[in-house]
Design an enzyme around this catalytic site. Structure first.
Site, mmCIF file in Angstrom:
data_model
loop_
_atom_site.group_PDB
_atom_site.id
_atom_site.type_symbol
_atom_site.label_atom_id
_atom_site.label_comp_id
_atom_site.label_asym_id
_atom_site.label_seq_id
_atom_site.Cartn_x
_atom_site.Cartn_y
_atom_site.Cartn_z
ATOM 1 N N TYR A 122 0.826 -1.154 0.128
ATOM 2 C CA TYR A 122 0.012 0.053 -0.214
ATOM 3 C C TYR A 122 0.700 1.185 -0.045
ATOM 4 O O TYR A 122 1.590 1.427 0.907
ATOM 5 C CB TYR A 122 -1.013 0.211 1.334
HETATM 6 N N1 LIG Z 1 -6.605 -8.341 0.901
HETATM 7 C C1 LIG Z 1 -6.845 -7.869 0.019
HETATM 8 O O1 LIG Z 1 -6.455 -8.277 -1.384
HETATM 9 C C2 LIG Z 1 -7.479 -6.703 0.190
HETATM 10 C C3 LIG Z 1 -7.952 -5.656 -0.977
HETATM 11 C C4 LIG Z 1 -8.613 -4.594 -0.964
HETATM 12 C C5 LIG Z 1 -8.685 -3.929 0.376
HETATM 13 N N2 LIG Z 1 -8.101 -4.748 1.636
HETATM 14 C C6 LIG Z 1 -8.266 -4.060 2.672
HETATM 15 O O2 LIG Z 1 -9.531 -3.706 3.120
HETATM 16 C C7 LIG Z 1 -9.498 -2.341 3.455
HETATM 17 C C8 LIG Z 1 -10.731 -1.897 3.132
HETATM 18 O O3 LIG Z 1 -10.959 -1.885 1.612
HETATM 19 P P1 LIG Z 1 -11.782 -0.767 0.777
HETATM 20 O O4 LIG Z 1 -11.111 0.754 1.002
HETATM 21 O O5 LIG Z 1 -11.644 -1.153 -0.627
HETATM 22 O O6 LIG Z 1 -13.120 -0.947 1.414
HETATM 23 P P2 LIG Z 1 -14.447 -0.687 1.570
HETATM 24 O O7 LIG Z 1 -14.778 -0.496 3.098
HETATM 25 O O8 LIG Z 1 -15.520 -1.458 0.950
HETATM 26 O O9 LIG Z 1 -14.468 0.840 0.767
HETATM 27 C C9 LIG Z 1 -14.251 1.957 1.303
HETATM 28 C C10 LIG Z 1 -14.812 3.184 0.451
HETATM 29 O O10 LIG Z 1 -16.025 3.289 0.757
HETATM 30 C C11 LIG Z 1 -16.558 4.717 1.035
HETATM 31 N N3 LIG Z 1 -17.137 4.895 2.271
HETATM 32 C C12 LIG Z 1 -16.362 4.149 3.560
HETATM 33 N N4 LIG Z 1 -17.354 4.755 4.595
HETATM 34 C C13 LIG Z 1 -18.159 5.619 4.160
HETATM 35 C C14 LIG Z 1 -19.344 5.967 4.578
HETATM 36 N N5 LIG Z 1 -19.327 6.094 5.942
HETATM 37 N N6 LIG Z 1 -20.174 6.752 3.957
HETATM 38 C C15 LIG Z 1 -19.783 6.817 2.538
HETATM 39 N N7 LIG Z 1 -18.876 6.395 1.995
HETATM 40 C C16 LIG Z 1 -18.070 5.513 2.480
HETATM 41 C C17 LIG Z 1 -15.316 5.534 0.715
HETATM 42 O O11 LIG Z 1 -15.669 5.755 -0.836
HETATM 43 P P3 LIG Z 1 -15.166 7.301 -1.215
HETATM 44 O O12 LIG Z 1 -13.863 7.630 -0.765
HETATM 45 O O13 LIG Z 1 -15.417 7.056 -2.686
HETATM 46 O O14 LIG Z 1 -16.389 8.274 -0.445
HETATM 47 C C18 LIG Z 1 -14.141 4.620 0.833
HETATM 48 O O15 LIG Z 1 -13.148 4.958 0.035
HETATM 49 C C19 LIG Z 1 -8.218 -1.686 2.671
HETATM 50 O O16 LIG Z 1 -8.024 -0.456 3.730
HETATM 51 C C20 LIG Z 1 -7.347 -2.843 3.024
HETATM 52 O O17 LIG Z 1 -6.742 -2.817 4.457
HETATM 53 C C21 LIG Z 1 -7.499 -5.730 1.253
#
Ligand SMILES: NC(=O)c1ccc[n+]([C@@H]2O[C@H](COP(=O)([O-])OP(=O)(O)OC[C@H]3O[C@@H](n4cnc5c(N)ncnc54)[C@H](OP(=O)(O)O)[C@@H]3O)[C@@H](O)[C@H]2O)c1
Length: 324
Positions: A59
């Protein structure tokens, strides 16, 4: 905050894990927050009782680990830190990626340097390395535990039969077993319910889903997905099959239920995951303190069995996504 034990381990974690992929440098992805903003969100998470943080060496090319390490300085012990190894860190060095003994040992040391820690709590393999025998990977991970560099080992997206093979190999060889599975699971992507989640339940594996909000797809009406920088620029948001099958109708039902209950769409989508017994702690990615506070409030939402069924009904099987 609510707490649970991580899989069959004795370690207590908050029911929300803070994902740190959004912290580091916008040079890596345009939607990533700079270190000061990231540290502010981590500070607030700790105030709200979150003690579980997930990052990865890749990351922001290591910057996310630096941000987390700086934010936890002086309060390392009371928090549970997870990182990952697998993706290649240096384009000119093939041994900076994969899961060979060399890659695991070197890259874990590099992660610990960036984090400023002697050990992480959970070292996860970010993907499976099909070029390295699983026995070599498991032995190197086991040694990392014996050397005190990680307390537990975990895995991330792969096929269930591959994960079953890995668990069997560690049992056969008397090596440290994977304690956790970090997989792709949310209301708009439920293929993991077929094989992986029942396997994890049977094997006592802690499940910590990634992208629980479908990378933002479940947080606003589907016509407005490109309204934010991440929605506009993140290719994975469009590669994953969130709009396929019943995805659009699921998004609309999340909107409807959120309006009925006077909460946000993100809170409904998270609450759905928190109602699933096989989920220990969704890994939430937030880009603001307000979004983080929203996520924590989702712990207080009660969904009835009728609500859960209403949200789930439109889902149709979609192509498998997230193993690559
Ligand atoms: N192991 C793997 O392969 C893998 C892959 C992906 C992620 N991850 C892990 O999973 C974590 C989360 O992944 P992700 O960022 O893709 O997850 P997510 O929680 O599904 O999506 C995050 C996005 O959702 C929106 N959001 C979050 N809270 C919100 C709220 N209360 N109201 C409105 N919009 C909201 C934001 O989008 P906007 O910024 O567009 O508003 C944010 O960027 C990562 O940080 C990482 O640690 C792991």
């Amino acid at each position: 905050m609510e707490y649970t034990t991580l899989g069959d381990t004795g370690t207590t974690v908050s029911r929300l894990c803070l994902g740190c992929m959004s912290f580091g440098s916008s040079d890596w992805r345009p939607w990533v927050l700079d270190p000061e903003e990231g540290e502010e969100i981590i500070d607030r998470a700790i105030e709200l009782g979150i003690n579980f943080f997930d990052t990865a060496n890749m990351y922001s090319n290591g910057e996310s680990e630096r941000v987390l390490g700086d934010a936890l300085e002086g309060r390392r012990e009371e928090n549970v830190v997870a990182t990952k190894v697998y993706f290649q860190m240096d384009d000119d060095d093939p041994n900076s990626g994969g899961l060979s003994r060399k890659a695991i040992e070197q890259e874990l040391d590099n992660s610990l340097d960036r984090l400023g820690m002697d050990a992480v709590d959970l070292l996860q393999i970010h993907r499976l390395d099909h070029e390295t025998p699983i026995e070599e990977t498991l032995k190197a991970l086991d040694d990392a535990v014996r050397r005190g560099k990680t307390r537990y080992v975990g895995a991330s997206s792969m096929w269930a039969h591959e994960f079953a093979d890995a668990l069997h190999a560690s049992d056969r060889l008397g090596l440290e077993r994977f304690a956790t599975m970090q997989n792709h699971y949310n209301l708009a992507y439920r293929e993991e319910e077929r094989e992986m989640l029942p396997l994890c339940e049977n094997e006592g594996i802690g499940v910590i889903p990634w992208s629980p909000l479908a990378r933002g797809y479940l947080t606003r009406p589907h016509e407005e997905i490109d309204a934010t920088t991440r929605g506009d620029t993140e290719e994975h948001m469009y590669e994953h099959p969130y709009r396929e099958g019943g995805g659009t109708e699921i998004n609309e039902r999340v909107q409807e239920l959120a309006a009925d209950k006077g909460v946000t769409m993100a809170q409904i989508a998270l609450s759905w995951l928190l109602h699933k017994d096989w989920v220990d702690a969704p890994i939430v990615g937030t880009t603001s303190v307000e979004h983080l506070e929203d996520a924590v409030e989702a712990l207080d939402i009660d969904l009835t069995s009728g609500d859960l069924a209403y949200l789930e009904e439109p889902y149709e099987p979609v192509r498998v996504s997230g193993h690559e």
